[in-house]
Scaffold this motif. Structure first.
Motif, short mmCIF file in Angstrom:
data_model
loop_
_atom_site.label_atom_id
_atom_site.label_comp_id
_atom_site.label_asym_id
_atom_site.label_seq_id
_atom_site.Cartn_x
_atom_site.Cartn_y
_atom_site.Cartn_z
N PHE A 105 -5.70 -18.31 -3.91
CA PHE A 105 -5.95 -17.41 -4.95
C PHE A 105 -6.33 -18.26 -6.03
CE2 PHE A 105 -4.91 -13.34 -6.73
CZ PHE A 105 -4.61 -13.56 -7.90
N SER A 106 -5.89 -19.52 -6.38
CA SER A 106 -6.46 -20.18 -7.46
C SER A 106 -7.99 -20.25 -7.59
CB SER A 106 -5.86 -21.39 -7.71
OG SER A 106 -4.34 -21.42 -7.92
N CYS A 107 -8.46 -20.83 -6.27
CA CYS A 107 -9.92 -20.89 -6.17
C CYS A 107 -10.50 -19.50 -6.42
CB CYS A 107 -10.28 -21.43 -4.79
SG CYS A 107 -9.90 -23.11 -4.60
N HIS A 108 -10.01 -18.45 -5.91
CA HIS A 108 -10.67 -17.17 -6.31
C HIS A 108 -10.47 -16.86 -7.91
CE1 HIS A 108 -10.94 -12.86 -6.51
NE2 HIS A 108 -11.79 -12.87 -5.84
N GLU A 109 -9.57 -17.19 -8.56
CA GLU A 109 -9.64 -17.02 -9.59
C GLU A 109 -10.64 -17.83 -10.76
OE1 GLU A 109 -5.47 -17.96 -11.04
OE2 GLU A 109 -4.87 -16.00 -11.09
N GLU A 110 -10.97 -19.03 -10.18
CA GLU A 110 -11.80 -19.91 -10.74
C GLU A 110 -13.32 -19.49 -10.52
OE1 GLU A 110 -8.94 -23.61 -10.67
OE2 GLU A 110 -10.78 -23.69 -9.63
N LYS A 111 -13.62 -19.01 -9.21
CA LYS A 111 -14.92 -19.02 -8.82
C LYS A 111 -15.18 -17.82 -8.24
CE LYS A 111 -15.37 -23.94 -8.24
NZ LYS A 111 -16.02 -24.37 -9.22
N GLY A 112 -14.25 -16.75 -8.28
CA GLY A 112 -14.29 -15.42 -7.71
C GLY A 112 -14.89 -14.27 -8.29
N CYS A 113 -14.62 -12.96 -7.88
CA CYS A 113 -15.20 -12.05 -8.56
C CYS A 113 -14.62 -11.42 -9.59
CB CYS A 113 -15.52 -10.96 -7.44
SG CYS A 113 -13.72 -10.22 -6.98
N ASN A 114 -13.68 -11.91 -10.19
CA ASN A 114 -12.75 -11.63 -11.31
C ASN A 114 -12.12 -10.25 -11.03
OD1 ASN A 114 -13.44 -13.98 -12.68
ND2 ASN A 114 -15.21 -13.32 -13.26
N ASP A 115 -12.07 -9.71 -9.85
CA ASP A 115 -11.29 -8.32 -9.81
C ASP A 115 -10.60 -8.58 -8.47
OD1 ASP A 115 -10.84 -5.74 -9.93
OD2 ASP A 115 -12.45 -5.18 -8.60
N PRO A 116 -9.35 -9.34 -8.42
CA PRO A 116 -8.73 -9.72 -7.29
C PRO A 116 -8.02 -8.24 -6.68
CG PRO A 116 -7.50 -10.36 -9.02
CD PRO A 116 -8.87 -9.98 -9.59
N GLN A 117 -8.11 -8.00 -5.41
CA GLN A 117 -7.52 -6.73 -4.80
C GLN A 117 -6.71 -7.28 -3.37
OE1 GLN A 117 -10.33 -3.45 -4.41
NE2 GLN A 117 -11.21 -4.12 -6.41
N VAL A 118 -5.91 -6.85 -3.20
CA VAL A 118 -5.33 -7.26 -1.85
C VAL A 118 -5.79 -6.26 -0.81
CG1 VAL A 118 -3.18 -8.00 -2.90
CG2 VAL A 118 -3.28 -5.65 -2.28
N TRP A 119 -5.57 -6.71 0.55
CA TRP A 119 -6.12 -6.16 1.67
C TRP A 119 -4.98 -4.85 1.89
CZ3 TRP A 119 -10.19 -6.35 4.80
CH2 TRP A 119 -10.71 -7.36 4.67
N PRO A 120 -5.52 -3.53 2.10
CA PRO A 120 -4.51 -2.61 2.20
C PRO A 120 -4.02 -2.50 3.58
CG PRO A 120 -6.77 -1.54 2.14
CD PRO A 120 -6.69 -3.28 1.83
N LYS A 121 -2.88 -2.15 3.76
CA LYS A 121 -2.29 -2.16 5.39
C LYS A 121 -2.96 -1.56 6.20
CE LYS A 121 2.75 -2.75 3.77
NZ LYS A 121 4.11 -2.02 3.95
N SER A 122 -3.74 -0.41 5.67
CA SER A 122 -4.55 0.39 6.87
C SER A 122 -5.75 -0.50 7.37
CB SER A 122 -5.22 1.36 6.24
OG SER A 122 -6.09 1.19 5.08
N GLN A 123 -5.85 -1.73 6.66
CA GLN A 123 -7.00 -2.65 7.07
C GLN A 123 -6.55 -4.00 7.73
OE1 GLN A 123 -10.42 -1.99 6.78
NE2 GLN A 123 -9.41 0.12 6.46
N PHE A 124 -5.34 -4.17 8.12
CA PHE A 124 -4.80 -5.37 8.59
C PHE A 124 -5.31 -5.66 9.97
CE2 PHE A 124 -0.59 -5.81 6.23
CZ PHE A 124 -1.41 -5.95 5.05
N HIS A 125 -6.28 -4.82 10.57
CA HIS A 125 -6.93 -4.97 11.93
C HIS A 125 -8.37 -5.75 11.88
CE1 HIS A 125 -8.74 -1.35 10.42
NE2 HIS A 125 -9.92 -1.74 11.02
N GLN A 126 -8.75 -5.98 10.42
CA GLN A 126 -9.79 -6.79 10.14
C GLN A 126 -9.69 -8.13 10.15
OE1 GLN A 126 -12.71 -5.31 9.30
NE2 GLN A 126 -11.87 -3.31 9.63
N GLN A 127 -10.68 -9.08 10.65
CA GLN A 127 -10.69 -10.40 10.60
C GLN A 127 -10.77 -10.84 9.22
OE1 GLN A 127 -13.82 -10.94 13.33
NE2 GLN A 127 -12.42 -12.13 14.85
N ALA A 128 -9.77 -11.72 8.66
CA ALA A 128 -9.69 -11.75 7.32
C ALA A 128 -9.19 -13.60 6.93
CB ALA A 128 -9.06 -10.78 6.25
#
Length: 109
Positions: A43-66
């Protein structure tokens, strides 16, 4: 950095997805962030170099490779990762069990 053919962004990322923030032997996963569809070691790497809009994976998408195993490159589904008992289902490499303390930063709980 390309790791097993997947781009992983972050701070000082090594060949098994360890980063500046988490770099013990068992810190070897990267998580694809739902918000930007990009792998980061933490998460810290995402805060530093990411999209500046952190969103969590919804339970309905837990079948996705992530979740990327930095040891073998296997991509785990979120369900698979949450039930893997801190090891890769493909190569059996150990993952940091402490990561479960941060799952709310990545996945809907």
């Amino acid at each position: 950095m390309l790791i097993h053919g997947k781009e992983v962004k972050g701070s000082d990322v090594d060949k098994e997805t360890r980063c500046l923030h988490y770099h013990s032997e068992i810190d070897r996963i990267a998580i694809k962030f739902y918000c930007c569809d990009t792998y980061y070691p933490c998460f810290s790497c995402h805060e530093e170099k990411g999209c500046n809009d952190p969103q969590v994976w919804p339970k309905s998408q837990f079948h996705q490779q992530a979740v990327l195993c930095g040891s073998c490159g296997h991509e785990l589904t979120i369900d698979e990762y949450l039930h893997c008992q801190s090891s890769c289902s493909s190569c059996k490499s150990a993952f940091n069990p402490g990561c479960s303390l941060h799952k709310h930063l990545y996945f809907e709980v």
